[in-house]
Enzyme design. Structure first.
Site, short mmCIF file in Angstrom:
data_model
loop_
_atom_site.label_atom_id
_atom_site.label_comp_id
_atom_site.label_asym_id
_atom_site.label_seq_id
_atom_site.Cartn_x
_atom_site.Cartn_y
_atom_site.Cartn_z
N TYR A 166 -18.84 16.03 -16.63
CA TYR A 166 -19.47 16.00 -17.79
C TYR A 166 -20.44 15.18 -18.12
CZ TYR A 166 -14.88 18.27 -18.49
OH TYR A 166 -13.75 19.19 -18.40
N ARG A 178 -9.79 21.71 -23.78
CA ARG A 178 -9.93 20.36 -23.02
C ARG A 178 -11.28 20.10 -22.57
NH1 ARG A 178 -6.80 16.42 -20.26
NH2 ARG A 178 -7.24 15.93 -18.26
N TRP A 209 -7.39 11.84 -15.62
CA TRP A 209 -7.84 12.30 -14.44
C TRP A 209 -7.52 11.17 -13.35
CZ3 TRP A 209 -10.95 13.89 -18.53
CH2 TRP A 209 -11.01 15.22 -18.65
N ARG A 262 -3.34 19.04 -22.57
CA ARG A 262 -3.22 20.67 -21.98
C ARG A 262 -2.18 21.29 -22.86
NH1 ARG A 262 -3.41 17.16 -17.70
NH2 ARG A 262 -5.28 17.40 -16.28
N LYS A 295 0.21 17.79 -15.48
CA LYS A 295 -0.25 18.57 -14.37
C LYS A 295 -0.17 17.91 -12.92
CE LYS A 295 -3.93 21.44 -12.69
NZ LYS A 295 -5.56 22.18 -13.17
N HIS A 310 -7.45 26.32 -22.19
CA HIS A 310 -7.93 25.25 -21.36
C HIS A 310 -9.25 24.70 -21.47
CE1 HIS A 310 -6.95 22.16 -18.25
NE2 HIS A 310 -8.11 22.46 -17.68
#
Length: 349
Positions: free
Chosen positions: A315, A283, A306, A195, A220, A280
């Protein structure tokens, strides 16, 4: 001189004070927060009743939404998104700021969702509010043990997931029109999936070029993670060596301390002919490229940091190699088990 017990007035305070031992054995000495003796005695009576019910019947004392928010914000203070958390808490105050935690039921959650929709907010925005409530109440029940249950909170349907990513040609067009400092950020994002804040905050003491690894301590979700550096990422970092003693990416010899989506970013998008694209989304581009190249969902989850697989399932549509064998079963020249008749005839008795 012996200390006063019960409700009393101190010469150095305009408020009444409380000095008691509650029925659950807890010693309490604090301000009642009021100049009225009657209100102070009523407050003490409530504390005594709550402690008695807790000690003899296992009933938890009543806690307010505001009590929970204060502790919640203390826990989230180090997040990059802390201002967003504060903003959402302020917005929710109008709905639940006056309630105790055990008063927050399904009807209250429904009123929040409907109230925000009537204000013109989209389902995606309302879902962020609902997600914060659910996260906070999970902490209240499971970790702090202030309540035993809370209502099931479902996200609203109709939220459209953002699906914006670049092709290789588009990415090269963007990089070509970016000023050097911004081009380096874009290239590193496309190489690592990091990020913007993770890139601009990366320091040399957390980079090991010999081991092809960087360590992020400000992410994050608040969980530090390691980032494997491919040859492209290594090349970008080697270009930055010597520009600054501490941080990896700079602008005019100084750390980048502002939002990268500034005038230079929007100008580059315009020159590259790209619309509706955020930093963003680089990413998302990185993740999409990985899936198209055959990277598994589990590998991508670990690469991107994640926490759950469900966050990466979006995805999955970019990888079709696992369905290629199935798709080829009916291609021309392969009869297989396909019936030669054009339709079935049903015979009725």
């Amino acid at each position: 001189m012996a200390r006063e017990v019960g409700v009393f007035k101190r010469p150095d305070s305009r408020f009444y004070w409380i000095n008691v031992t509650l029925p659950n054995g807890r010693r309490l000495r604090q301000s009642a927060g009021t100049e009225s003796r009657e209100e102070a005695e009523a407050y003490l009576a409530k504390l005594t009743l709550d402690a008695y019910r807790q000690a003899h019947f296992g009933i938890k004392p009543e806690r307010s939404w505001q009590d929970a928010v204060v502790r919640y914000l203390e826990l989230k203070a180090n997040l990059r998104s802390f201002r967003d958390v504060q903003r959402i808490c302020r917005q929710l105050h109008a709905y639940v700021g006056h309630l105790a935690l055990n008063q927050i039921n399904g009807d209250v959650v429904w009123s929040i969702a409907q109230g925000e929709l009537k204000r013109g907010n989209k389902p995606a925005t309302v879902n962020r509010y609902l997600a914060l409530i659910r996260n906070l109440l999970h902490l209240v029940r499971d970790e702090w043990q202030w309540i035993d249950t809370f209502p099931k909170i479902r996200m609203l349907h109709g939220e459209v997931a953002r699906d914006r990513w670049l092709t290789r040609d588009e990415a090269q067009r963007l990089i070509a029109v970016c000023p050097p400092h911004l081009a380096a950020l874009v290239r590193f994002a496309l190489s690592t999936g990091c990020r913007a804040s993770e890139i601009t905050g990366l320091e040399w003491n957390r980079v090991d070029l010999a081991r092809n690894t960087a360590w992020l301590n400000q992410t994050k979700n608040g969980t530090p993670r390691g980032v494997p550096l491919n040859h492209d990422a290594i090349a970008i970092l080697e270009e930055q060596q010597g520009l600054h003693l501490e941080v990896c990416f700079t602008y005019r010899g100084k750390p980048i301390g502002w939002d990268v989506s500034n005038t230079a970013w929007h100008s580059a998008l315009q020159k590259a002919g790209l619309e509706d694209f955020r930093f963003h989304d680089l990413r998302h581009t990185w993740a999409s490229w990985h899936r198209q190249a055959g990277t598994s969902v589990d590998e991508l989850k670990d690469l991107g940091g994640w926490k759950t697989r469900s966050m990466v399932d979006r995805y999955a549509k970019f990888a079709t190699e696992n369905l290629l064998a199935a798709a080829s079963r009916i291609e021309s020249g392969r009869g297989g088990n396909v019936l030669s008749m054009s339709r079935f005839v049903t015979v009725r008795n």
